[in-house]
Write a protein that holds these residues in place. Structure first.
Motif, PDB file in Angstrom:
ATOM      1  N   GLY A  35       0.821  -1.201   0.000  1.00 30.28           N
ATOM      2  CA  GLY A  35       0.000   0.000   0.000  1.00 30.28           C
ATOM      3  C   GLY A  35       0.856   1.253   0.000  1.00 30.28           C
ATOM      4  N   TRP A  36       0.237   2.327  -0.420  1.00 32.62           N
ATOM      5  CA  TRP A  36       0.840   3.655  -0.309  1.00 32.62           C
ATOM      6  C   TRP A  36      -0.066   4.515   0.571  1.00 32.62           C
ATOM      7  N   PHE A  37       0.565   5.239   1.461  1.00 33.16           N
ATOM      8  CA  PHE A  37      -0.123   6.179   2.328  1.00 33.16           C
ATOM      9  C   PHE A  37       0.598   7.516   2.219  1.00 33.16           C
ATOM     10  N   ARG A  38      -0.038   8.561   2.703  1.00 39.85           N
ATOM     11  CA  ARG A  38       0.624   9.865   2.713  1.00 39.85           C
ATOM     12  C   ARG A  38       0.220  10.640   3.955  1.00 39.85           C
ATOM     13  N   GLN A  39       1.088  11.562   4.318  1.00 42.97           N
ATOM     14  CA  GLN A  39       0.816  12.412   5.475  1.00 42.97           C
ATOM     15  C   GLN A  39       1.273  13.825   5.176  1.00 42.97           C
ATOM     16  N   ALA A  40       0.306  14.731   5.188  1.00 47.15           N
ATOM     17  CA  ALA A  40       0.583  16.143   4.991  1.00 47.15           C
ATOM     18  C   ALA A  40       0.831  16.799   6.341  1.00 47.15           C
ATOM     19  N   PRO A  41       1.525  17.937   6.347  1.00 50.95           N
ATOM     20  CA  PRO A  41       1.805  18.612   7.621  1.00 50.95           C
ATOM     21  C   PRO A  41       0.526  18.913   8.388  1.00 50.95           C
ATOM     22  N   GLY A  42       0.509  18.541   9.654  1.00 50.71           N
ATOM     23  CA  GLY A  42      -0.638  18.821  10.498  1.00 50.71           C
ATOM     24  C   GLY A  42      -1.827  17.918  10.283  1.00 50.71           C
ATOM     25  N   ASN A 107      -6.771   0.507   6.072  1.00 58.45           N
ATOM     26  CA  ASN A 107      -6.429   0.745   7.467  1.00 58.45           C
ATOM     27  C   ASN A 107      -4.927   0.543   7.679  1.00 58.45           C
ATOM     28  N   SER A 108      -4.251   1.569   8.116  1.00 60.03           N
ATOM     29  CA  SER A 108      -2.808   1.484   8.286  1.00 60.03           C
ATOM     30  C   SER A 108      -2.418   0.424   9.316  1.00 60.03           C
ATOM     31  N   GLN A 109      -3.301   0.097  10.224  1.00 57.23           N
ATOM     32  CA  GLN A 109      -2.981  -0.893  11.243  1.00 57.23           C
ATOM     33  C   GLN A 109      -2.885  -2.305  10.679  1.00 57.23           C
ATOM     34  N   ASN A 110      -3.343  -2.502   9.456  1.00 56.99           N
ATOM     35  CA  ASN A 110      -3.256  -3.814   8.815  1.00 56.99           C
ATOM     36  C   ASN A 110      -1.907  -4.052   8.157  1.00 56.99           C
ATOM     37  N   TYR A 111      -1.053  -3.069   8.183  1.00 53.26           N
ATOM     38  CA  TYR A 111       0.251  -3.175   7.530  1.00 53.26           C
ATOM     39  C   TYR A 111       1.334  -3.413   8.588  1.00 53.26           C
ATOM     40  N   ASN A 112       2.259  -4.310   8.245  1.00 50.72           N
ATOM     41  CA  ASN A 112       3.250  -4.748   9.216  1.00 50.72           C
ATOM     42  C   ASN A 112       4.572  -3.980   9.124  1.00 50.72           C
ATOM     43  N   TYR A 113       4.891  -3.516   7.928  1.00 54.20           N
ATOM     44  CA  TYR A 113       6.182  -2.852   7.730  1.00 54.20           C
ATOM     45  C   TYR A 113       5.984  -1.564   6.951  1.00 54.20           C
TER      46      TYR A 113
END
Length: 124
Positions: A35-42, A107-113
């Motif tokens: 998967g790919w996720f992203r996080q913007a500032p704040g 769900n990010s919690q489903n990813y292990n690494y």
């Protein structure tokens, strides 16, 4: 030791394209959903795209559907994110993640690494 290493981020103008890569080692890559996720500032980390073990299915956040494409190459233990028609709101740190299930979902919690992330900045 498991490693996920992202690359390909950078600065691009709105409407441009980037291709992110994630190289995996230390895992049986073809047995992991990616998967790919992203996080913007704040902001909280958010789901972008996911792909099943052998590319049978792909999934996207509504905000990127039709503009981004996830793919993988199991022979190279790599996953990619082609990003087209980029918008300033796509600016974020992008992370790849590996999950032991066939499909690890949104769900990010489903990813292990997780990788360390690569910065994508889209200027207007």
């Amino acid at each position: 030791q498991v490693q996920l290493v992202e690359s390909g981020g950078g600065l691009v103008q709105a409407g441009g394209s980037l291709r992110l890569s994630c190289a995996a080692s230390g895992i049986a890559f073809s047995n992991y959903a990616m998967g790919w996720f992203r996080q913007a500032p704040g902001k909280e980390r958010e789901f972008v795209a996911a792909i099943t073990w052998r590319s049978e299915s792909t999934y996207y956040a509504d905000s990127v559907k039709g503009r981004f494409a996830i793919s993988r190459d199991n022979a190279k233990s790599a996953v990619y994110l082609q990003m087209n028609s980029l918008k300033p709101e796509d600016t974020a740190v992008y992370y790849c993640a590996a999950g032991r299930q066939y499909y690890s979902g949104r769900n990010s919690q489903n990813y292990n690494y997780w990788g360390q992330g690569t910065q994508v900045t889209v200027s207007s």
